[in-house]
Motif scaffolding. Structure first.
Motif, PDB file in Angstrom:
ATOM      1  N   ALA A 210      -5.741  20.350   1.634  1.00  0.00           N
ATOM      2  CA  ALA A 210      -5.516  18.924   1.459  1.00  0.00           C
ATOM      3  C   ALA A 210      -4.559  18.414   2.530  1.00  0.00           C
ATOM      4  N   ALA A 211      -4.582  17.102   2.748  1.00  0.00           N
ATOM      5  CA  ALA A 211      -3.751  16.481   3.779  1.00  0.00           C
ATOM      6  C   ALA A 211      -2.270  16.709   3.504  1.00  0.00           C
ATOM      7  N   GLY A 212      -1.506  16.802   4.561  1.00  0.00           N
ATOM      8  CA  GLY A 212      -0.070  16.990   4.436  1.00  0.00           C
ATOM      9  C   GLY A 212       0.633  15.758   3.897  1.00  0.00           C
ATOM     10  N   ALA A 213       1.874  15.933   3.496  1.00  0.00           N
ATOM     11  CA  ALA A 213       2.648  14.845   2.919  1.00  0.00           C
ATOM     12  C   ALA A 213       2.972  13.797   3.977  1.00  0.00           C
ATOM     13  N   GLN A 214       2.797  12.538   3.610  1.00  0.00           N
ATOM     14  CA  GLN A 214       3.155  11.455   4.514  1.00  0.00           C
ATOM     15  C   GLN A 214       3.377  10.172   3.717  1.00  0.00           C
ATOM     16  N   THR A 215       4.193   9.299   4.250  1.00  0.00           N
ATOM     17  CA  THR A 215       4.488   8.012   3.619  1.00  0.00           C
ATOM     18  C   THR A 215       4.155   6.894   4.597  1.00  0.00           C
ATOM     19  N   TRP A 216       3.425   5.903   4.107  1.00  0.00           N
ATOM     20  CA  TRP A 216       3.114   4.719   4.890  1.00  0.00           C
ATOM     21  C   TRP A 216       4.111   3.629   4.542  1.00  0.00           C
ATOM     22  N   ASP A 252       9.896 -11.158  -0.142  1.00  0.00           N
ATOM     23  CA  ASP A 252       9.778 -11.621  -1.522  1.00  0.00           C
ATOM     24  C   ASP A 252       9.833 -10.464  -2.507  1.00  0.00           C
ATOM     25  N   ALA A 253       9.224  -9.313  -2.115  1.00  0.00           N
ATOM     26  CA  ALA A 253       9.161  -8.169  -3.021  1.00  0.00           C
ATOM     27  C   ALA A 253       8.869  -6.907  -2.226  1.00  0.00           C
ATOM     28  N   ILE A 254       9.137  -5.772  -2.842  1.00  0.00           N
ATOM     29  CA  ILE A 254       8.756  -4.476  -2.283  1.00  0.00           C
ATOM     30  C   ILE A 254       7.732  -3.863  -3.228  1.00  0.00           C
ATOM     31  N   PHE A 255       6.575  -3.560  -2.667  1.00  0.00           N
ATOM     32  CA  PHE A 255       5.463  -3.041  -3.474  1.00  0.00           C
ATOM     33  C   PHE A 255       5.265  -1.572  -3.118  1.00  0.00           C
ATOM     34  N   VAL A 256       5.272  -0.704  -4.124  1.00  0.00           N
ATOM     35  CA  VAL A 256       5.183   0.733  -3.888  1.00  0.00           C
ATOM     36  C   VAL A 256       3.945   1.291  -4.591  1.00  0.00           C
ATOM     37  N   VAL A 257       3.154   2.047  -3.833  1.00  0.00           N
ATOM     38  CA  VAL A 257       1.992   2.747  -4.391  1.00  0.00           C
ATOM     39  C   VAL A 257       2.166   4.220  -4.067  1.00  0.00           C
ATOM     40  N   ARG A 258       1.986   5.085  -5.054  1.00  0.00           N
ATOM     41  CA  ARG A 258       2.128   6.509  -4.776  1.00  0.00           C
ATOM     42  C   ARG A 258       1.011   7.289  -5.449  1.00  0.00           C
ATOM     43  N   LEU A 283       9.725   8.506  -4.170  1.00  0.00           N
ATOM     44  CA  LEU A 283       8.321   8.444  -3.773  1.00  0.00           C
ATOM     45  C   LEU A 283       7.687   9.819  -3.912  1.00  0.00           C
ATOM     46  N   SER A 284       6.380   9.852  -3.973  1.00  0.00           N
ATOM     47  CA  SER A 284       5.668  11.129  -3.990  1.00  0.00           C
ATOM     48  C   SER A 284       5.366  11.550  -2.553  1.00  0.00           C
ATOM     49  N   GLU A 285       4.652  12.667  -2.393  1.00  0.00           N
ATOM     50  CA  GLU A 285       4.325  13.146  -1.043  1.00  0.00           C
ATOM     51  C   GLU A 285       3.240  12.310  -0.378  1.00  0.00           C
ATOM     52  N   GLN A 286       2.563  11.464  -1.127  1.00  0.00           N
ATOM     53  CA  GLN A 286       1.598  10.515  -0.575  1.00  0.00           C
ATOM     54  C   GLN A 286       1.945   9.152  -1.146  1.00  0.00           C
ATOM     55  N   SER A 287       2.619   8.318  -0.356  1.00  0.00           N
ATOM     56  CA  SER A 287       3.101   7.031  -0.869  1.00  0.00           C
ATOM     57  C   SER A 287       2.888   5.920   0.153  1.00  0.00           C
ATOM     58  N   ILE A 288       2.863   4.694  -0.369  1.00  0.00           N
ATOM     59  CA  ILE A 288       2.786   3.488   0.454  1.00  0.00           C
ATOM     60  C   ILE A 288       3.919   2.567   0.020  1.00  0.00           C
ATOM     61  N   VAL A 289       4.663   2.070   0.981  1.00  0.00           N
ATOM     62  CA  VAL A 289       5.695   1.063   0.721  1.00  0.00           C
ATOM     63  C   VAL A 289       5.302  -0.187   1.500  1.00  0.00           C
ATOM     64  N   ALA A 307      -4.803   1.544  -1.790  1.00  0.00           N
ATOM     65  CA  ALA A 307      -5.287   2.923  -1.945  1.00  0.00           C
ATOM     66  C   ALA A 307      -6.558   3.123  -1.151  1.00  0.00           C
ATOM     67  N   GLN A 308      -7.441   2.119  -1.186  1.00  0.00           N
ATOM     68  CA  GLN A 308      -8.680   2.195  -0.420  1.00  0.00           C
ATOM     69  C   GLN A 308      -8.385   2.316   1.077  1.00  0.00           C
ATOM     70  N   GLN A 309      -7.538   1.415   1.566  1.00  0.00           N
ATOM     71  CA  GLN A 309      -7.356   1.294   3.005  1.00  0.00           C
ATOM     72  C   GLN A 309      -6.499   2.407   3.595  1.00  0.00           C
ATOM     73  N   VAL A 310      -5.496   2.854   2.855  1.00  0.00           N
ATOM     74  CA  VAL A 310      -4.566   3.841   3.395  1.00  0.00           C
ATOM     75  C   VAL A 310      -4.948   5.261   2.988  1.00  0.00           C
ATOM     76  N   PHE A 311      -5.131   5.511   1.697  1.00  0.00           N
ATOM     77  CA  PHE A 311      -5.427   6.870   1.257  1.00  0.00           C
ATOM     78  C   PHE A 311      -6.848   7.293   1.622  1.00  0.00           C
ATOM     79  N   PHE A 312      -7.794   6.378   1.522  1.00  0.00           N
ATOM     80  CA  PHE A 312      -9.199   6.769   1.669  1.00  0.00           C
ATOM     81  C   PHE A 312      -9.911   6.127   2.845  1.00  0.00           C
ATOM     82  N   ARG A 313      -9.281   5.161   3.528  1.00  0.00           N
ATOM     83  CA  ARG A 313      -9.878   4.503   4.701  1.00  0.00           C
ATOM     84  C   ARG A 313     -11.270   3.973   4.395  1.00  0.00           C
ATOM     85  N   SER A 314     -11.422   3.187   3.353  1.00  0.00           N
ATOM     86  CA  SER A 314     -12.753   2.684   3.038  1.00  0.00           C
ATOM     87  C   SER A 314     -13.120   1.433   3.814  1.00  0.00           C
TER      88      SER A 314
END
Length: 321
Positions: A210-216, A252-258, A283-289, A307-314
């Motif tokens: 699986a892909a290595g840990a990274q944060t966007w 305005d806000a900080i939005f976090v997806v992990r 954050l987890s090993e795969q996160s978006i801020v 999640a689509q655009q960053v984790f899966f590049r859809s």
């Protein structure tokens, strides 16, 4: 390449901040957590950086199973009329051309079947129409596949990495969309495309690593992009890696997806960095801020699209694939 991908993500995300709508591609369900909202059902989806292994073998060549394929080199032998002997390469349309009888389809048939038909057809021209068909060499596509693979126990294999745009490049068949797809869906597509090249190719696909840990870190930060990490990091650490919040940006806000294994969680936070919930958020090993400068009207849809655009590049690549 990295800056282009970040620009694409930011452009798509800006459209979501004020008018986000649920995506139809992931079809994800959301439920309430304690302080996180949870997006589930993504555990089997591939993502950029995943390493796949394609394993290839050639189908058994027993007389009852073996069939001729386009680009194979075949020898047609006439024991009693050797002047008619021919060595030909099967054309892409599956035919060869022989004296007297003209075109005959050989692809998809066994040498024995072709020999029987030729014996019948040459019976009109020869007193003793004995004809034998032998495959001298596999087609160039098979040879190309053999060269591209590394021999492993049980067959030949090759590592394939899912690229940043979500595609994976395979020998002969080229690019296959992998990011955001399940391993089984990609496996079935790869098998079908290799069968089109040569029906004797048996191909399997597995996830090797699986892909290595990274944060966007995206949005109103100094250096938006993705950053390799070692284990868990805090939200302030992630912001610091991207140079901090951009000056005069008025977030305005900080939005976090992990992503935690098969679960994607999201959380919407006040942009005040001094608040304890911001200072202590891990954050987890795969996160978006994402640092937003506009109101996020539909956080669920926002999390889904990120999640689509960053984790899966859809999102579609530049060539439309």
């Amino acid at each position: 390449m990295k800056s282009m991908i970040v620009t694409l993500i930011l452009s798509a995300t800006l459209a979501l901040v004020s008018c986000a709508r649920p995506s139809e591609q992931l079809n994800l369900e959301m439920s309430e957590g304690e302080s996180w909202k949870v997006v589930a059902n993504v555990s089997n989806r591939l993502m950029p950086g995943d390493e796949l292994q394609v394993l290839y073998v050639l189908k058994a060549t027993d007389a009852k199973d073996f069939v001729i394929a386009p680009l194979d080199q075949v020898e047609v032998k006439f024991p009693t009329n050797p002047e008619l002997n021919e060595i030909q390469t099967v054309r892409p349309d599956g035919f060869i051309t022989l004296p007297f009888v003209g075109d005959i389809v050989v692809a998809g048939r066994s040498p024995k079947q072709v020999s029987g038909e030729l014996t019948t057809r040459y019976g009109e021209y020869l007193n003793v129409p004995d004809v034998y068909v032998i495959v001298r060499e596999y087609g160039s596509r098979v040879a190309e596949m053999n060269e591209a693979m590394v021999r492993n126990r049980g067959g030949q294999g090759r590592p394939i990495q899912v690229r940043p745009d979500g595609s994976a490049s395979f020998p002969i068949i080229g690019d296959v969309r992998a990011g955001g797809q399940s391993l089984e869906d990609v496996r079935q597509e790869v098998r079908a495309r290799y069968r089109e090249v040569d029906p004797r190719m048996l191909v399997d696909l597995s996830l090797m690593q699986a892909a290595g840990a990274q944060t966007w870190v995206l949005g109103a930060v100094t250096n938006p992009g993705n950053y390799p990490v070692q284990g868990q990091i805090s939200l302030p650490q992630a912001l610091n890696m991207a140079g901090g919040i951009r000056s005069m940006s008025f977030p305005d806000a900080i939005f976090v997806v992990r992503r935690d294994g098969g679960v994607i969680r999201y959380r919407l936070l006040n942009a005040n960095l001094s608040q304890p919930e911001v200072q202590t958020l891990m954050l987890s090993e795969q996160s978006i801020v994402y640092v937003a400068t506009r109101t996020i009207s539909d956080p669920g849809a926002m999390a889904e699209q990120l999640a689509q655009q960053v984790f899966f590049r859809s999102f579609a690549s530049a060539d439309g694939k």
